[in-house]
Design an enzyme around this catalytic site. Structure first.
Site, mmCIF file in Angstrom:
data_model
loop_
_atom_site.group_PDB
_atom_site.id
_atom_site.type_symbol
_atom_site.label_atom_id
_atom_site.label_comp_id
_atom_site.label_asym_id
_atom_site.label_seq_id
_atom_site.Cartn_x
_atom_site.Cartn_y
_atom_site.Cartn_z
ATOM 1 C CD GLU A 168 -2.954 -0.572 -0.066
ATOM 2 O OE1 GLU A 168 -2.968 -0.167 -1.256
ATOM 3 O OE2 GLU A 168 -3.444 -1.654 0.285
ATOM 4 C CG ASP A 219 -5.578 1.844 -8.423
ATOM 5 O OD1 ASP A 219 -4.921 1.014 -7.770
ATOM 6 O OD2 ASP A 219 -5.988 2.914 -7.945
ATOM 7 N N GLY A 221 -11.485 2.462 -1.789
ATOM 8 C CA GLY A 221 -10.228 1.724 -1.895
ATOM 9 C C GLY A 221 -10.257 0.552 -2.859
ATOM 10 C CG ASN A 261 -13.267 12.187 -4.297
ATOM 11 O OD1 ASN A 261 -12.300 12.880 -4.598
ATOM 12 N ND2 ASN A 261 -14.036 11.642 -5.206
ATOM 13 C CE LYS A 262 -7.148 7.870 -5.330
ATOM 14 N NZ LYS A 262 -8.376 7.092 -5.558
HETATM 15 P P1 ADP Z 1 -11.680 4.977 -5.514
HETATM 16 O O1 ADP Z 1 -10.843 4.630 -4.323
HETATM 17 O O2 ADP Z 1 -12.895 4.130 -5.593
HETATM 18 O O3 ADP Z 1 -10.907 5.014 -6.785
HETATM 19 P P2 ADP Z 1 -11.926 7.906 -5.673
HETATM 20 O O4 ADP Z 1 -12.369 8.782 -4.565
HETATM 21 O O5 ADP Z 1 -10.558 8.092 -6.191
HETATM 22 O O6 ADP Z 1 -12.225 6.429 -5.204
HETATM 23 O O7 ADP Z 1 -12.914 8.093 -6.909
HETATM 24 C C1 ADP Z 1 -14.310 7.955 -6.757
HETATM 25 C C2 ADP Z 1 -15.001 8.798 -7.798
HETATM 26 O O8 ADP Z 1 -15.048 8.070 -9.069
HETATM 27 C C3 ADP Z 1 -16.473 9.073 -7.476
HETATM 28 O O9 ADP Z 1 -16.618 10.183 -6.618
HETATM 29 C C4 ADP Z 1 -17.033 9.354 -8.857
HETATM 30 O O10 ADP Z 1 -16.731 10.668 -9.274
HETATM 31 C C5 ADP Z 1 -16.245 8.374 -9.742
HETATM 32 N N1 ADP Z 1 -17.036 7.132 -9.898
HETATM 33 C C6 ADP Z 1 -16.889 5.964 -9.251
HETATM 34 N N2 ADP Z 1 -17.838 5.057 -9.649
HETATM 35 C C7 ADP Z 1 -18.585 5.686 -10.565
HETATM 36 C C8 ADP Z 1 -19.730 5.321 -11.359
HETATM 37 N N3 ADP Z 1 -20.306 4.131 -11.272
HETATM 38 N N4 ADP Z 1 -20.226 6.226 -12.206
HETATM 39 C C9 ADP Z 1 -19.674 7.460 -12.299
HETATM 40 N N5 ADP Z 1 -18.616 7.866 -11.593
HETATM 41 C C10 ADP Z 1 -18.083 7.007 -10.728
HETATM 42 P P1 NG1 Z 2 -7.485 3.785 -4.476
HETATM 43 O O1 NG1 Z 2 -7.803 5.007 -3.773
HETATM 44 O O2 NG1 Z 2 -7.674 2.602 -3.673
HETATM 45 O O3 NG1 Z 2 -8.158 3.668 -5.806
HETATM 46 C C1 NG1 Z 2 -4.940 4.757 -4.608
HETATM 47 C C2 NG1 Z 2 -4.081 5.002 -5.845
HETATM 48 C C3 NG1 Z 2 -3.122 3.826 -6.090
HETATM 49 C C4 NG1 Z 2 -2.331 3.471 -4.827
HETATM 50 C C5 NG1 Z 2 -3.309 3.302 -3.659
HETATM 51 C C6 NG1 Z 2 -2.600 3.071 -2.339
HETATM 52 C C7 NG1 Z 2 -4.972 6.267 -7.745
HETATM 53 C C8 NG1 Z 2 -5.790 6.236 -8.980
HETATM 54 N N1 NG1 Z 2 -4.909 5.148 -7.034
HETATM 55 O O4 NG1 Z 2 -5.883 3.753 -4.846
HETATM 56 O O5 NG1 Z 2 -2.230 4.155 -7.152
HETATM 57 O O6 NG1 Z 2 -1.351 4.420 -4.541
HETATM 58 O O7 NG1 Z 2 -4.139 4.439 -3.485
HETATM 59 O O8 NG1 Z 2 -1.798 1.939 -2.383
HETATM 60 O O9 NG1 Z 2 -4.409 7.292 -7.420
#
Ligand code: ADP
Ligand code: NG1
Length: 464
Positions: free
Chosen positions: A48, A190, A143, A233-234
């Site tokens: 991670e 990812d 995540g 949300n990152k």
């Molecule tokens: P993750 O860890 O799941 O990648 P992030 O916070 O980086 O989470 O991203 C999540 C964002 O991706 C949501 O707030 C939304 O904007 C987008 N997203 C995720 N699933 C969907 C979906 N089914 N349809 C549209 N947008 C989505």
């Molecule tokens: P999540 O938030 O689980 O999709 C993120 C990063 C990965 C990695 C992990 C921590 C993006 C798109 N994804 O994943 O590259 O750093 O956190 O191991 O930034």
């Protein structure tokens, strides 16, 4: 190996989800889709917050994914609709420059990241018109990489709609790079697993050059995902990028102490490679060079011989100039972050080694590594949260041999390794201890607690 064509045939008759997607597409646009594209989410088993430091990670694709139904047309527009009313519709002109607003990470900006990545790769001046309906079932901001599944799906859709062809590795690299337009300085885990996954096997993902190596998980145990029901949300916060920055600064400070050329030295793995040594040796170096007290900006500038201006432009990223409450990030925990990264990098290799060599006590050894990983994420990297710690604790008490947060953290999911013969009692015990006592969690339980197996990678389908 090009991903498109060939396309896979998909029968819609027995597939309720795809049938619904097709029906919605026809209702919305008054025509049938030409093709479907799908990209999976993933669960990271170990490794991670080290992909952006250049170290290998060990994820597998999950069954949950993002599907798009698509028609290619002469509308001169890209139309996006979503099965989930939480995400609003949007139309943009194919002749407009794609601009992604980093300060406001709306759902369609993730899709547009993928479109822009392919457009730039091929220098396409005018994209083909297309209409899309998206259907995702990866729990968002938990995540399991819903954002990358969406970016990868969009990259694949755009490649196909514009009659281009790319290898899976190229698609993964392009999508890793273009997802950064949203503002998160992610590694490539990812997008790589979304394109390179194969059913039945986890993968060790190596970077520079990107490579995915099969890892056969031990028989006799299964992996269970449990969501602590807290979204993070990152792109809308600075937690993630602050960690990226801390690792970058730690690299510079360690490199400086060893008298290495600072130019282009940005990742902890790069530093280890230049020093031609092991992660264990690097852990000793971290203890020798970095102090556990947080570093101030002034101390870092002085040690590196740079100005405050250079610090901002060369080391910070856009959303770490200020933190969530608009207060500039002033303190950096370099010792703790570097300790986590080198320790975790070593655990990934040990995890793979146990899977390859299959000693009699494999399950216990893997469980121990997962537990050490969680402790390191919690104590050194500080990317857990009370709910996740409570959930991990409950999972261990319910029969898991190992349990840890997965993905970015600060909320989202844990992954647990559970002996196969204990799965039912494990699920029941976690349900009773974590989900049922809280009505909000209880309502989310069905999609929050499930067994998972290594799934396949992104693909294009036509009805057949
Ligand atoms: P993750 O860890 O799941 O990648 P992030 O916070 O980086 O989470 O991203 C999540 C964002 O991706 C949501 O707030 C939304 O904007 C987008 N997203 C995720 N699933 C969907 C979906 N089914 N349809 C549209 N947008 C989505
Ligand atoms: P999540 O938030 O689980 O999709 C993120 C990063 C990965 C990695 C992990 C921590 C993006 C798109 N994804 O994943 O590259 O750093 O956190 O191991 O930034």
């Amino acid at each position: 190996m090009a991903i498109n064509p060939p396309k896979l045939k998909i029968p819609l008759v027995d597939n309720e989800r795809l049938q619904n997607l097709k029906n919605e597409f026809e209702r919305h646009y008054g025509e049938s889709p030409n093709f479907y594209a799908c990209a999976p989410g993933r669960v990271n088993l170990i490794g991670e917050h080290i992909d952006y430091c250049g170290f290998s990670v060990l994820p597998m694709a999950i069954e949950q994914n993002i599907f798009a139904a698509v028609s290619v047309n002469n509308s001169g527009t890209i139309q996006l609709a979503n099965m989930n009313p939480r995400y609003n519709n949007i139309t943009l002109s194919c002749s407009e420059e794609i601009v992604i607003d980093r300060t406001n990470p709306k759902w369609y900006y993730y899709f547009l990241c993928g479109v822009k990545g392919i457009q730039e790769t091929f220098g396409i001046t005018r994209l083909s018109g297309m209409s899309c309906v998206i259907d995702g079932n990866v729990p968002p901001s938990s995540g399991l990489s819903s954002s990358s599944a969406l970016v990868c799906c969009a990259g694949l859709v755009t490649t196909e709609a514009n009659q281009k062809s790319l290898s899976r590795v190229a698609l993964a690299e392009i999508c890793a790079k273009c997802e950064q337009y949203i503002g998160t300085e992610g590694g490539g885990m990812d997008q790589s697993i979304s394109f390179l996954a194969e059913k039945g096997t986890a993968k060790l993902i190596e970077f520079e050059p990107l490579r995915a190596i099969d890892v056969q998980l031990p028989a006799g145990a299964v992996f269970v995902i449990s969501n602590c029901c807290l979204e993070m949300n990152k792109a809308a916060s600075s937690h993630y990028n602050v960690r990226v920055v801390e690792c970058r600064i730690a690299t510079k400070m360690l490199g400086q102490a060893k008298g290495l050329n600072q130019k282009g030295l940005l990742k902890l793995a790069q530093l280890q490679k230049e020093m031609n040594t092991s992660s264990e040796e690097m852990l000793l170096l971290v203890d020798e060079v970095l102090h556990p007290e947080p570093y101030s900006r002034e101390e870092i500038c002085k040690a590196l011989g740079i100005t405050s201006q250079q610090f901002s432009t060369e080391l910070l990223s856009a959303n770490t100039q200020h933190d969530v409450g608009s207060v500039a990030v002033t303190h950096f925990k370099l010792h703790q972050r570097a300790k986590h990264v080198y320790g975790e990098a070593s655990r990934v290799l040990r995890f793979k080694n146990v899977c390859d060599c299959k000693p009699a006590e494999s399950i216990q050894l893997l469980g121990d590594l997962m537990n050490q990983s969680h402790a390191s994420c919690r104590d050194l990297y500080e990317c857990s949260c009370p709910e996740l710690d409570q959930l991990v604790d409950i999972c261990l008490k319910s029969g898991a041999v190992g349990s840890r947060l997965t993905g970015a953290g600060w909320g989202g999911c844990a992954v647990s390794m559970v002996p196969s013969d204990k799965v039912q009692s494990f699920l029941q015990a976690v349900r009773e201890a974590y989900y049922l006592p809280d009505p909000r969690r209880a309502a989310m339980e069905k999609q929050s607690l499930f067994v998972t197996k290594p799934g396949g990678g992104a693909a294009i389908y036509v009805e057949g």
